[in-house]
Design a protein around this motif. Structure first.
Motif, PDB file in Angstrom:
ATOM      1  N   PHE A  49       0.838  -1.204   0.000  1.00 31.64           N
ATOM      2  CA  PHE A  49       0.000   0.000   0.000  1.00 31.64           C
ATOM      3  C   PHE A  49       0.875   1.257   0.000  1.00 31.64           C
ATOM      4  O   PHE A  49       0.664   2.176  -0.787  1.00 31.64           O
ATOM      5  N   ILE A  50       1.875   1.274   0.861  1.00 31.13           N
ATOM      6  CA  ILE A  50       2.714   2.467   1.008  1.00 31.13           C
ATOM      7  C   ILE A  50       3.530   2.744  -0.250  1.00 31.13           C
ATOM      8  O   ILE A  50       3.615   3.887  -0.699  1.00 31.13           O
ATOM      9  N   ASP A  51       4.120   1.692  -0.845  1.00 27.67           N
ATOM     10  CA  ASP A  51       4.959   1.961  -2.023  1.00 27.67           C
ATOM     11  C   ASP A  51       4.127   2.491  -3.189  1.00 27.67           C
ATOM     12  O   ASP A  51       4.553   3.382  -3.902  1.00 27.67           O
ATOM     13  N   GLY A  52       2.913   1.969  -3.353  1.00 27.25           N
ATOM     14  CA  GLY A  52       2.049   2.487  -4.420  1.00 27.25           C
ATOM     15  C   GLY A  52       1.649   3.926  -4.175  1.00 27.25           C
ATOM     16  O   GLY A  52       1.681   4.767  -5.084  1.00 27.25           O
ATOM     17  N   TRP A  53       1.291   4.224  -2.933  1.00 27.38           N
ATOM     18  CA  TRP A  53       0.897   5.591  -2.579  1.00 27.38           C
ATOM     19  C   TRP A  53       2.062   6.559  -2.770  1.00 27.38           C
ATOM     20  O   TRP A  53       1.898   7.635  -3.355  1.00 27.38           O
ATOM     21  N   LEU A  54       3.250   6.155  -2.304  1.00 24.34           N
ATOM     22  CA  LEU A  54       4.422   7.029  -2.448  1.00 24.34           C
ATOM     23  C   LEU A  54       4.762   7.266  -3.920  1.00 24.34           C
ATOM     24  O   LEU A  54       5.047   8.397  -4.320  1.00 24.34           O
ATOM     25  N   ALA A  55       4.727   6.201  -4.707  1.00 24.13           N
ATOM     26  CA  ALA A  55       5.086   6.331  -6.125  1.00 24.13           C
ATOM     27  C   ALA A  55       4.135   7.290  -6.834  1.00 24.13           C
ATOM     28  O   ALA A  55       4.567   8.137  -7.621  1.00 24.13           O
ATOM     29  N   ARG A  56       2.845   7.171  -6.551  1.00 22.74           N
ATOM     30  CA  ARG A  56       1.873   8.055  -7.218  1.00 22.74           C
ATOM     31  C   ARG A  56       1.929   9.478  -6.664  1.00 22.74           C
ATOM     32  O   ARG A  56       1.921  10.441  -7.423  1.00 22.74           O
ATOM     33  N   SER A  57       2.004   9.619  -5.348  1.00 23.98           N
ATOM     34  CA  SER A  57       1.942  10.956  -4.753  1.00 23.98           C
ATOM     35  C   SER A  57       3.205  11.778  -5.020  1.00 23.98           C
ATOM     36  O   SER A  57       3.151  12.999  -5.056  1.00 23.98           O
TER      37      SER A  57
END
Length: 189
Positions: A49-57
């Motif tokens: 969850f965190i890596d996807g959120w960080l990559a997009r944000s």
């Protein structure tokens, strides 16, 4: 020094390294092995969850992440399923439904991308991921399995099948639109 745009990839690699730890903890029938395995599975799932959120944000989407993130996700789920089956805590047919769906979607996604068709993540696929992760977590954490976790297993099977059909329907729709575009382009010539 770790740069912000590399953090999602580092989390993906950490998730991959946690997979053998999870399997070892699940297969080791020590007194607190299940608690440790549940913790490792939860930690690995949170990194997804965190890596996807960080990559997009942070606009840090990378080629490595596009390739390895879904592979890491699938490996985590499949490793947990196989370990649970080997411990007789999950029926083989349930694992095979999930594995078959993942294989069908992954192979069709690869074939479609080779033709320039990309199907974005759909709502059913996101729901499937959440339900699969929750169900696997509870299967790891509770032995013996309470009735409500058994009910979640059947819900997971249904959502897994529906999400696979939804993906294939979306893919078929995109191919039809592509054919229509190509037909229109030929007619304009």
């Amino acid at each position: 020094m770790l740069r912000a745009e590399n953090l999602p990839n580092v989390l993906t690699v950490i998730r991959i390294f946690l997979i053998p730890v999870l399997v070892a903890a699940l297969l080791d029938e020590t007194r607190n092995g299940d608690v440790f395995a549940a913790f490792v599975f939860a930690l690995a799932s949170v990194t997804d969850f965190i890596d996807g959120w960080l990559a997009r944000s942070r606009d840090a989407v990378s080629t490595f992440g596009k390739l390895m993130d879904p592979i890491a996700d699938k490996l985590l789920v499949l490793a947990a399923l196989f370990a649970l089956v080997s411990r007789d805590r999950l029926e083989v047919w349930v694992a095979m439904v999930i594995v078959s769906r993942e294989l069908a979607v992954t192979l069709s996604r690869m074939a479609a991308s080779g033709q320039g068709v990309i199907v974005a993540a759909r709502s059913w696929g996101k729901l499937k991921t959440v339900i699969q992760v929750a169900t696997i977590f509870f299967l790891i954490a509770f032995d013996p399995t309470p009735w409500w976790v058994e009910a979640m297993v059947y819900l997971t099977v249904v959502v897994t099948i529906v999400s696979g059909l939804d993906y294939l329907y979306g893919l078929r729709k995109q191919f039809a639109a592509l054919e229509q575009e190509q037909g229109a382009a030929v007619n304009e010539r």
